[in-house]
Design a protein around this motif. Structure first.
Motif, PDB file in Angstrom:
ATOM      1  N   PRO A   1      38.881  36.936  44.582  1.00 24.82           N
ATOM      2  CA  PRO A   1      38.849  38.093  45.485  1.00 24.82           C
ATOM      3  C   PRO A   1      40.216  38.312  46.140  1.00 24.82           C
ATOM      4  N   ARG A   2      40.658  39.566  46.131  1.00 20.91           N
ATOM      5  CA  ARG A   2      41.956  39.877  46.729  1.00 20.91           C
ATOM      6  C   ARG A   2      41.931  39.607  48.231  1.00 20.91           C
TER       7      ARG A   2
ATOM      8  N   GLY B   1      36.338  49.491  30.040  1.00 25.78           N
ATOM      9  CA  GLY B   1      37.732  49.235  29.714  1.00 25.78           C
ATOM     10  C   GLY B   1      38.622  49.031  30.917  1.00 25.78           C
ATOM     11  N   ASP B   2      38.056  48.775  32.119  1.00 19.97           N
ATOM     12  CA  ASP B   2      38.885  48.538  33.307  1.00 19.97           C
ATOM     13  C   ASP B   2      39.631  47.211  33.223  1.00 19.97           C
ATOM     14  N   LEU B   3      39.164  46.334  32.348  1.00 23.35           N
ATOM     15  CA  LEU B   3      39.834  45.040  32.160  1.00 23.35           C
ATOM     16  C   LEU B   3      40.454  45.013  30.771  1.00 23.35           C
ATOM     17  N   SER B   4      41.611  44.402  30.667  1.00 22.92           N
ATOM     18  CA  SER B   4      42.281  44.258  29.369  1.00 22.92           C
ATOM     19  C   SER B   4      42.870  42.865  29.279  1.00 22.92           C
ATOM     20  N   THR B   5      43.322  42.551  28.088  1.00 13.57           N
ATOM     21  CA  THR B   5      43.890  41.206  27.852  1.00 13.57           C
ATOM     22  C   THR B   5      45.406  41.189  27.986  1.00 13.57           C
ATOM     23  N   THR B   6      46.001  42.254  28.575  1.00 21.24           N
ATOM     24  CA  THR B   6      47.457  42.337  28.640  1.00 21.24           C
ATOM     25  C   THR B   6      48.025  41.529  29.801  1.00 21.24           C
ATOM     26  N   GLY B   7      47.226  41.144  30.743  1.00 19.38           N
ATOM     27  CA  GLY B   7      47.736  40.373  31.878  1.00 19.38           C
ATOM     28  C   GLY B   7      46.758  40.425  33.031  1.00 19.38           C
ATOM     29  N   VAL B   8      47.261  40.046  34.234  1.00 26.48           N
ATOM     30  CA  VAL B   8      46.423  40.046  35.427  1.00 26.48           C
ATOM     31  C   VAL B   8      46.174  41.489  35.854  1.00 26.48           C
ATOM     32  N   ALA B   9      44.903  41.832  36.097  1.00 22.63           N
ATOM     33  CA  ALA B   9      44.526  43.202  36.452  1.00 22.63           C
ATOM     34  C   ALA B   9      43.844  43.218  37.811  1.00 22.63           C
ATOM     35  N   ARG B  10      43.982  44.346  38.480  1.00 25.47           N
ATOM     36  CA  ARG B  10      43.280  44.574  39.750  1.00 25.47           C
ATOM     37  C   ARG B  10      42.032  45.392  39.448  1.00 25.47           C
ATOM     38  N   VAL B  11      40.862  44.856  39.781  1.00 25.53           N
ATOM     39  CA  VAL B  11      39.624  45.516  39.405  1.00 25.53           C
ATOM     40  C   VAL B  11      38.693  45.562  40.610  1.00 25.53           C
ATOM     41  N   ASP B  12      38.017  46.731  40.751  1.00 29.47           N
ATOM     42  CA  ASP B  12      37.073  46.936  41.850  1.00 29.47           C
ATOM     43  C   ASP B  12      35.672  46.638  41.322  1.00 29.47           C
ATOM     44  N   LEU B  13      35.022  45.605  41.894  1.00 31.36           N
ATOM     45  CA  LEU B  13      33.676  45.226  41.464  1.00 31.36           C
ATOM     46  C   LEU B  13      32.706  45.522  42.602  1.00 31.36           C
ATOM     47  N   GLY B  14      32.298  46.786  42.698  1.00 30.21           N
ATOM     48  CA  GLY B  14      31.317  47.165  43.709  1.00 30.21           C
ATOM     49  C   GLY B  14      31.843  47.071  45.125  1.00 30.21           C
ATOM     50  N   GLY B  15      33.066  47.495  45.351  1.00 32.35           N
ATOM     51  CA  GLY B  15      33.627  47.476  46.696  1.00 32.35           C
ATOM     52  C   GLY B  15      34.452  46.231  46.980  1.00 32.35           C
ATOM     53  N   SER B  16      34.313  45.196  46.181  1.00 32.03           N
ATOM     54  CA  SER B  16      35.121  43.984  46.326  1.00 32.03           C
ATOM     55  C   SER B  16      36.216  44.012  45.268  1.00 32.03           C
ATOM     56  N   VAL B  17      37.465  43.978  45.729  1.00 32.28           N
ATOM     57  CA  VAL B  17      38.598  44.034  44.816  1.00 32.28           C
ATOM     58  C   VAL B  17      38.959  42.619  44.394  1.00 32.28           C
ATOM     59  N   TYR B  18      39.116  42.433  43.074  1.00 30.89           N
ATOM     60  CA  TYR B  18      39.457  41.135  42.521  1.00 30.89           C
ATOM     61  C   TYR B  18      40.755  41.261  41.724  1.00 30.89           C
ATOM     62  N   LEU B  19      41.500  40.168  41.672  1.00 24.20           N
ATOM     63  CA  LEU B  19      42.559  40.004  40.673  1.00 24.20           C
ATOM     64  C   LEU B  19      41.960  39.184  39.538  1.00 24.20           C
TER      65      LEU B  19
ATOM     66  N   THR C   1      28.205  33.264  34.554  1.00 24.02           N
ATOM     67  CA  THR C   1      29.244  33.433  35.564  1.00 24.02           C
ATOM     68  C   THR C   1      28.918  32.670  36.825  1.00 24.02           C
ATOM     69  N   THR C   2      29.941  32.522  37.641  1.00 23.42           N
ATOM     70  CA  THR C   2      29.762  31.934  38.973  1.00 23.42           C
ATOM     71  C   THR C   2      29.630  33.016  40.035  1.00 23.42           C
ATOM     72  N   LEU C   3      29.671  34.302  39.615  1.00 26.90           N
ATOM     73  CA  LEU C   3      29.529  35.416  40.547  1.00 26.90           C
ATOM     74  C   LEU C   3      28.055  35.645  40.882  1.00 26.90           C
ATOM     75  N   ASP C   4      27.815  36.348  41.995  1.00 30.60           N
ATOM     76  CA  ASP C   4      26.436  36.708  42.316  1.00 30.60           C
ATOM     77  C   ASP C   4      25.964  37.809  41.348  1.00 30.60           C
ATOM     78  N   THR C   5      24.677  38.095  41.385  1.00 34.33           N
ATOM     79  CA  THR C   5      24.076  38.990  40.402  1.00 34.33           C
ATOM     80  C   THR C   5      24.688  40.392  40.446  1.00 34.33           C
ATOM     81  N   GLN C   6      24.854  40.948  41.647  1.00 34.88           N
ATOM     82  CA  GLN C   6      25.385  42.316  41.750  1.00 34.88           C
ATOM     83  C   GLN C   6      26.817  42.388  41.240  1.00 34.88           C
ATOM     84  N   THR C   7      27.639  41.413  41.634  1.00 33.21           N
ATOM     85  CA  THR C   7      29.033  41.408  41.184  1.00 33.21           C
ATOM     86  C   THR C   7      29.104  41.204  39.675  1.00 33.21           C
ATOM     87  N   ARG C   8      28.189  40.385  39.129  1.00 34.53           N
ATOM     88  CA  ARG C   8      28.151  40.179  37.676  1.00 34.53           C
ATOM     89  C   ARG C   8      27.880  41.496  36.952  1.00 34.53           C
TER      90      ARG C   8
END
Length: 784
Positions: free
Chosen positions: A260-261, A222-240, A205-212
């Motif tokens: 990052p959102r 299962g917070d991520l799925s292949t159905t489309g664009v998802a909003r996911v919280d990765l340790g306090g940083s929200v990503y699309l 990945t291109t993310l830092d170690t903690q975010t990875r």
């Protein structure tokens, strides 16, 4: 009552402005936020498609490499014989060539018999039997796999000899470098995650170690799925994020594109803040301005708005008339000044767009437009239009000798002289560096010739630039409406064809002749094809022997270039050499002829045939200051004595009084190369000029020898040339010897060498040794 009405009006205006401003603010805020988020969704989807295309490209490159390796005879032999070290060496070499991360060979029993990482030739089971089955079914296969917990892109193809004897596989690792490459292309964070029995445990990945680590947790929960664009919280940083699973063997492989959102909405927050301030300030200003401008500003503003619309339409004549002594009056004055400045600037821009900056003459576009208008008028009035295309001869030499500043001042003087010779209704335009156009309305081509003579006489007068005295020479090509064309492009093209003919025929004025378009197209084709012919070896050198008059002993050859055009057939050298001079490729052609002739003579010398080689130079070659050094390099490389090469120049070229040309001839002499004046007797040379030239030989033109008989005028001329040459210490060669009678006369006149059909036609290089062996004196050239 009036004050109350005005107050109500002002309150109504303020409330209306406030409602509009805040409605616009909230509508714009929502639309901007939705647009930004929608754009990110689209960006993620497009990035996923880019990723898939990149992986397909890598798969194709990988399969091509594996196919090449599987088809290598030595590799197949090593596999067939069980030569494991050789197989491993081939795998390592091909892997390094395409920077593959792993390569292996699998036998038909599914055992890996050699692999590169870790390097091993010990048999072990191949981990992806399904991949082998797919390859067996389809002849080859490419897929993503999980190998040692890491994601790879693998290709498999059979090793046939001719039946399959093994499988060769090679793969790229889906690593952080690939993720970084995709990030550079898309601007998104990229992750490749692989899963085994215990879930997703690795991510390139291109993310830092903690975010990875947080990303792997999100995948496993299962917070991520292949159905489309998802909003996911990765340790306090929200990503699309957008996840795509790759079809794989040995475990799941997922590609996650994320952004990052906070980064996505940063432009929105800044824009929203500014727009809110703008809204508030605008509301305040609108309230203040409404109070002041209800009575005083409405009418002047309308005047200014009307003036602005008028300027937008390009109407600059009327001015804004406001008698106020306040800022509105100053604004009206500034508005009028701006209108005047815009009008003047547009006039200058239009003028510069259609005029040459150096001479201020109309340029090609304006000349073309005026010619079209002149043709339209002539068509209505049943009149005539004549076009003169003028080109300055050897103007480049002025720039080279005296500098571009002198050349520019000379062009300005040319423009002044051309305008001074014509009517106000006539047009003079500058088309290029040293090319001008004259457009004459209500003038036939005969009258145009008269005017051309007047123009050439004016241009021929000395131009004084400081202490420099210049004498210009020019040529003119003419075409006429309607006889030579009814469209502007036709007349311009045909005037240019006439100009080209004038140069080729050494005439100062030439009128377009019907049927020359086809020849012009042929000329253009030769211009295009000649460079290709030189680069691809389509030209051929022929060699005509030169024989000593005293004993008929062969002493050298003249190299003559031939071109068998694939479409036009055999071409005369005079045709395509002149094309090379005009196209600027004659220097390249001369280099090729010198290289080929010197190489051929060097080969003959190694076989015992000691012949000199004569090569013709073009006038353009005398401007090539790098030619002596290039020739010296060729001589050294082929170990050819310099005195065995003779450079031939026509009489006109040799007598041309250019300092650069004379300096170049001196450099050739210093090098040891011999120099010859070709076609002597056909030019306008003088003995005073001849004695100052560093030449070694005179060649009598074939026009004097073709019908040489005792007591004829030709005999007197030939004898005089031979005597002059000998008195100046020069050798004399006669061309075009076609009979023994002519040979005997030349021998009687003490001519030194000769060439012609009487001795031999021009021969290919590989036929010269045979001719020498057949020649009566050929054996004398053999060296022990």
């Amino acid at each position: 009552m009036a004050r109350s009405y005005l107050t109500k009006l002002l309150l109504f205006m303020v409330c209306l402005v406030a409602a509009v401003q805040f409605a616009s603010y909230f509508a714009t805020r929502k639309a901007t936020r939705d647009a930004i988020l929608g754009r990110v969704h689209q960006e993620l989807t497009v990035a996923a498609e880019v990723l898939e295309e990149l992986l397909r490209g890598r798969a194709t490159r990988l399969m091509n490499t594996v196919t090449v390796l599987a088809g290598d005879f030595a590799f197949k032999k090593a596999v067939a014989t069980g030569d494991a070290p050789t197989v491993l060496s081939a795998l390592v070499n091909h892997s390094k060539r395409v920077q593959a991360d792993v390569a292996m060979v699998v036998n038909l029993q599914g055992q890996t018999i050699a692999r590169t990482r870790p390097s091993s030739i010990a048999p072990r089971p191949f981990a992806f039997s399904k991949l082998l089955k797919e390859a067996q079914k389809n002849g080859r296969a490419v897929a993503t796999v999980v190998l040692n917990g890491r994601p790879y892109q693998m290709a498999v193809t059979p090793v046939n000899a001719p039946l399959p004897i093994a499988w060769v596989s090679m793969g790229f690792r889906l690593n952080p470098a690939l993720a970084s490459e995709i990030r550079e292309l898309t601007g998104l964070q990229v992750s490749f995650a692989s899963a085994g029995d215990g879930g997703y445990g690795y991510a390139a990945t291109t993310l830092d170690t903690q975010t990875r680590d947080n990303l792997l947790t999100a995948l496993n929960t299962g917070d991520l799925s292949t159905t489309g664009v998802a909003r996911v919280d990765l340790g306090g940083s929200v990503y699309l994020a957008l996840m795509r699973r790759l079809a794989s063997y040995g475990g799941d492989i997922a590609v996650i594109l994320q952004k990052p959102r906070k980064q996505i909405l940063a432009p929105f927050y800044e824009l929203n803040r500014r727009f809110l301030w703008i809204t508030l300030v605008s509301l305040l200003l609108a309230s203040l301005v409404a109070i002041v401008l209800v009575r005083r500003v409405a009418r002047p503003v309308e005047q200014l708005a009307s003036a602005a619309r008028r300027i937008g339409r390009g109407e600059y004549e009327a001015t804004v008339r406001i008698a106020n002594k306040d800022e509105l009056g100053e604004l009206a004055h500034a508005f009028n000044a701006m209108q005047t400045a815009i009008a003047e600037r547009e006039r200058r821009i239009r003028h510069q767009a259609y005029h040459d900056r150096l001479t201020d003459l109309p340029n090609r576009e304006l000349a073309h437009d005026r010619l079209g208008q002149a043709i339209a008028r002539a068509r209505r009035e049943v009149g005539q239009v004549t076009v003169l295309m003028i080109d300055l001869n050897r103007f480049k030499e002025i720039n080279d000798s005296f500098g571009r500043e002198v050349g520019d001042r000379a062009l300005q003087e040319v423009a002044i002289r051309l305008r001074g010779c014509l009517r106000e209704s006539d047009t003079v335009a500058r088309l290029g560096a040293d090319e001008f156009l004259v457009l004459l309305e209500s003038t036939n081509v005969g009258q145009g010739c008269t005017i051309a003579v007047k123009l050439l006489a004016s241009l021929g007068e000395t131009i004084a630039i400081g202490e420099i005295q210049l004498n210009l020479d020019a040529v003119v090509g003419l075409s006429e409406y309607p006889d030579h064309g009814e469209q502007a492009e036709q007349l311009l093209r045909r005037a240019d064809i006439a100009l080209t003919d004038a140069k080729a025929q050494n005439r100062r004025i030439t009128i377009y002749q019907s049927g020359r378009d086809e020849e012009h197209l042929r000329h253009i084709k030769l211009l295009r094809d000649l460079r290709v012919a030189i680069e691809h070896g389509e030209l051929q050198l022929m060699y005509q022997p030169k024989v000593a008059m005293s004993d008929r002993r062969p002493v050298g050859v003249e190299a003559l270039v031939r071109w068998e055009h694939p479409e036009l057939g055999p071409l005369q050298p005079g045709e395509f050499i002149s094309v090379a001079e005009q196209a600027g490729t004659v220097t390249q052609l001369t280099h090729w002829i010198l290289e080929s002739a010197i190489a051929q003579c060097s080969e003959w010398r190694q076989r015992g045939f000691d012949l000199s080689a004569s090569v013709n130079l073009s006038p353009v070659d005398l401007l090539d200051q790098g030619l002596p050094a290039r020739l010296e390099e060729m001589l050294n490389r082929h170990r050819m004595p310099a005195h065995k090469v003779c450079l031939e120049l026509t009489e006109g070229t040799a007598m041309r009084d250019t300092r650069n040309g004379l300096e170049l001839l001196k450099k050739f002499k210093t090098l040891g190369v011999r120099l010859s004046i070709d076609d002597f007797g056909t030019g306008y040379s003088s003995l005073a000029q001849l004695k100052h030239l560093p030449v070694d030989e005179l060649k009598i033109d074939r026009s004097f020898t073709a019908e040489l008989t005792e007591g004829s005028n030709a005999a007197a001329i030939v004898r005089s040339i031979i005597e002059i040459g000998h008195q100046l210490g020069l050798e004399v060669t006669a061309e075009g010897i076609e009979s023994e009678a002519i040979w005997r006369l030349l021998k009687k006149y003490r001519c030194d060498t000769a060439q012609g059909f009487y001795f031999s036609r021009a021969l290919p290089g590989d036929e010269i040794p045979y001719w020498l062996n057949q020649h009566d004196a050929g054996q004398t050239l053999k060296q022990a």
